[in-house]
Design a protein around this motif. Structure first.
Motif, PDB file in Angstrom:
ATOM      1  N   PHE A  76      33.957  -1.641 -36.053  1.00  0.00           N
ATOM      2  CA  PHE A  76      32.507  -1.583 -35.973  1.00  0.00           C
ATOM      3  C   PHE A  76      32.045  -1.939 -34.560  1.00  0.00           C
ATOM      4  O   PHE A  76      32.831  -2.392 -33.718  1.00  0.00           O
ATOM      5  N   GLY A  77      30.751  -1.744 -34.311  1.00  0.00           N
ATOM      6  CA  GLY A  77      30.174  -2.232 -33.078  1.00  0.00           C
ATOM      7  C   GLY A  77      30.333  -3.738 -32.992  1.00  0.00           C
ATOM      8  O   GLY A  77      30.427  -4.421 -34.020  1.00  0.00           O
ATOM      9  N   ASP A  78      30.397  -4.249 -31.799  1.00  0.00           N
ATOM     10  CA  ASP A  78      30.600  -5.663 -31.504  1.00  0.00           C
ATOM     11  C   ASP A  78      32.057  -6.104 -31.622  1.00  0.00           C
ATOM     12  O   ASP A  78      32.357  -7.270 -31.377  1.00  0.00           O
ATOM     13  N   SER A  79      32.957  -5.202 -31.988  1.00  0.00           N
ATOM     14  CA  SER A  79      34.378  -5.548 -32.014  1.00  0.00           C
ATOM     15  C   SER A  79      34.876  -5.753 -30.594  1.00  0.00           C
ATOM     16  O   SER A  79      34.387  -5.127 -29.648  1.00  0.00           O
ATOM     17  N   THR A  80      35.866  -6.612 -30.437  1.00  0.00           N
ATOM     18  CA  THR A  80      36.505  -6.809 -29.137  1.00  0.00           C
ATOM     19  C   THR A  80      37.706  -5.886 -29.051  1.00  0.00           C
ATOM     20  O   THR A  80      38.645  -5.998 -29.854  1.00  0.00           O
ATOM     21  N   VAL A  81      37.674  -4.947 -28.116  1.00  0.00           N
ATOM     22  CA  VAL A  81      38.683  -3.890 -28.069  1.00  0.00           C
ATOM     23  C   VAL A  81      39.038  -3.532 -26.620  1.00  0.00           C
ATOM     24  O   VAL A  81      38.346  -3.925 -25.678  1.00  0.00           O
ATOM     25  N   ARG A  82      40.104  -2.790 -26.484  1.00  0.00           N
ATOM     26  CA  ARG A  82      40.407  -2.097 -25.238  1.00  0.00           C
ATOM     27  C   ARG A  82      40.872  -0.702 -25.609  1.00  0.00           C
ATOM     28  O   ARG A  82      41.209  -0.430 -26.767  1.00  0.00           O
ATOM     29  N   THR A  83      40.882   0.197 -24.648  1.00  0.00           N
ATOM     30  CA  THR A  83      41.280   1.572 -24.914  1.00  0.00           C
ATOM     31  C   THR A  83      42.481   1.955 -24.058  1.00  0.00           C
ATOM     32  O   THR A  83      42.774   1.327 -23.038  1.00  0.00           O
ATOM     33  N   GLN A  84      43.161   3.001 -24.498  1.00  0.00           N
ATOM     34  CA  GLN A  84      44.181   3.657 -23.684  1.00  0.00           C
ATOM     35  C   GLN A  84      43.568   4.991 -23.262  1.00  0.00           C
ATOM     36  O   GLN A  84      43.193   5.807 -24.108  1.00  0.00           O
ATOM     37  N   PHE A  85      43.428   5.191 -21.971  1.00  0.00           N
ATOM     38  CA  PHE A  85      42.622   6.318 -21.505  1.00  0.00           C
ATOM     39  C   PHE A  85      43.207   6.919 -20.231  1.00  0.00           C
ATOM     40  O   PHE A  85      44.062   6.343 -19.564  1.00  0.00           O
ATOM     41  N   ALA A  86      42.692   8.098 -19.908  1.00  0.00           N
ATOM     42  CA  ALA A  86      43.047   8.767 -18.659  1.00  0.00           C
ATOM     43  C   ALA A  86      41.791   9.342 -18.030  1.00  0.00           C
ATOM     44  O   ALA A  86      40.840   9.720 -18.728  1.00  0.00           O
ATOM     45  N   LEU A  87      41.765   9.389 -16.711  1.00  0.00           N
ATOM     46  CA  LEU A  87      40.680  10.033 -15.994  1.00  0.00           C
ATOM     47  C   LEU A  87      40.948  11.534 -15.974  1.00  0.00           C
ATOM     48  O   LEU A  87      42.042  11.968 -15.647  1.00  0.00           O
ATOM     49  N   ARG A  88      39.952  12.309 -16.335  1.00  0.00           N
ATOM     50  CA  ARG A  88      40.116  13.771 -16.292  1.00  0.00           C
ATOM     51  C   ARG A  88      38.991  14.379 -15.480  1.00  0.00           C
ATOM     52  O   ARG A  88      37.808  14.121 -15.735  1.00  0.00           O
ATOM     53  N   ASP A  89      39.348  15.192 -14.480  1.00  0.00           N
ATOM     54  CA  ASP A  89      38.349  15.882 -13.672  1.00  0.00           C
ATOM     55  C   ASP A  89      37.475  16.763 -14.553  1.00  0.00           C
ATOM     56  O   ASP A  89      37.962  17.452 -15.451  1.00  0.00           O
ATOM     57  N   ILE A  90      36.178  16.745 -14.282  1.00  0.00           N
ATOM     58  CA  ILE A  90      35.266  17.570 -15.065  1.00  0.00           C
ATOM     59  C   ILE A  90      34.181  18.145 -14.146  1.00  0.00           C
ATOM     60  O   ILE A  90      33.606  17.429 -13.321  1.00  0.00           O
ATOM     61  N   LYS A  91      33.946  19.445 -14.291  1.00  0.00           N
ATOM     62  CA  LYS A  91      32.922  20.136 -13.501  1.00  0.00           C
ATOM     63  C   LYS A  91      31.917  20.758 -14.448  1.00  0.00           C
ATOM     64  O   LYS A  91      32.291  21.526 -15.347  1.00  0.00           O
ATOM     65  N   MET A  92      30.636  20.410 -14.271  1.00  0.00           N
ATOM     66  CA  MET A  92      29.574  20.935 -15.121  1.00  0.00           C
ATOM     67  C   MET A  92      28.704  21.854 -14.270  1.00  0.00           C
ATOM     68  O   MET A  92      27.767  21.407 -13.592  1.00  0.00           O
TER      69      MET A  92
END
Length: 208
Positions: free
Chosen positions: A133-149
């Motif tokens: 839920f919201g307010d949970s203490t968390v971390r993520t596993q993520f990557a940066l991905r180039d994005i062009k709009m």
């Protein structure tokens, strides 16, 4: 022409989950579904991550606009997937909110479709089916991905995430979390699966 590239997975700092859709994807505006979550982080960790993201975004914007005329380059602006949090009076709180997203279905270059399941684990690195839920203490596993709009003339990076690790579960509005079913007892999941910084044991964003 600049092409989006895949980057190495890494861990975010721990922070507070905001409107998490991680137990299931949000399908309100996208029938295929989107996993998403804001992450509120304060202090040096937030500043360091924001600087890394901004540098990557600036590098990709430069790459996208490198061969444009000066006049055309001025039309393009930087996209960064975070914002400095402000209170109701518009004053900075000292926190930064990072915006993580991941499509639930990915169209591969081969023409196939990849179904994505978010990798959720507890503080011991053990697979978890508990509602985040919201307010949970968390971390993520993520990557940066180039994005062009192109339509909005923006370029930068997106934060694609494939897993969430929680150390404390919130009790507020889920924004996509499942509630507890009365009488349900967990199956005793015991597979360590949060992976490492290169993405092991997690579901990557894929090639798209």
């Amino acid at each position: 022409m600049a092409q989006p590239t895949k980057r190495q997975y890494q861990f975010s700092p721990f922070g507070e989950a905001i409107h998490p859709w991680v137990n299931k994807p949000d399908t309100k505006f996208n029938d295929d579904g989107v996993y998403k979550m804001g992450l509120r982080v304060s202090g040096d960790d937030a500043i360091k991550l924001a600087a890394e993201i901004r540098a990557a975004s600036e590098a990709y914007l430069e790459e996208v606009t490198a061969e444009m005329t000066p006049g055309e380059r001025k039309k393009w602006t930087l996209y960064v997937p975070f914002k400095e949090e402000e209170d109701d009076n518009g004053n900075p709180t000292g926190a930064i909110v990072f915006d993580f997203k991941q499509n639930a279905k990915i169209k591969l270059k081969s023409g196939g479709i990849k179904e994505v399941k978010m990798n959720l684990v507890d503080g011991n690195g053990v697979a978890s089916s508990k509602a985040i839920f919201g307010d949970s203490t968390v971390r993520t596993q993520f990557a940066l991905r180039d994005i062009k709009m192109t339509s909005g003339k923006q370029a930068g990076v997106r934060l694609d995430f494939c897993g969430v690790q929680w150390t404390k579960l919130g009790t507020g509005s889920a924004g996509g979390g499942f509630g507890k079913v009365e009488g349900f007892e967990g199956p005793g999941e015991d597979t360590p699966s949060f992976g490492n910084a290169s993405g092991g044991g997690a579901t990557p964003s894929g090639d798209y």
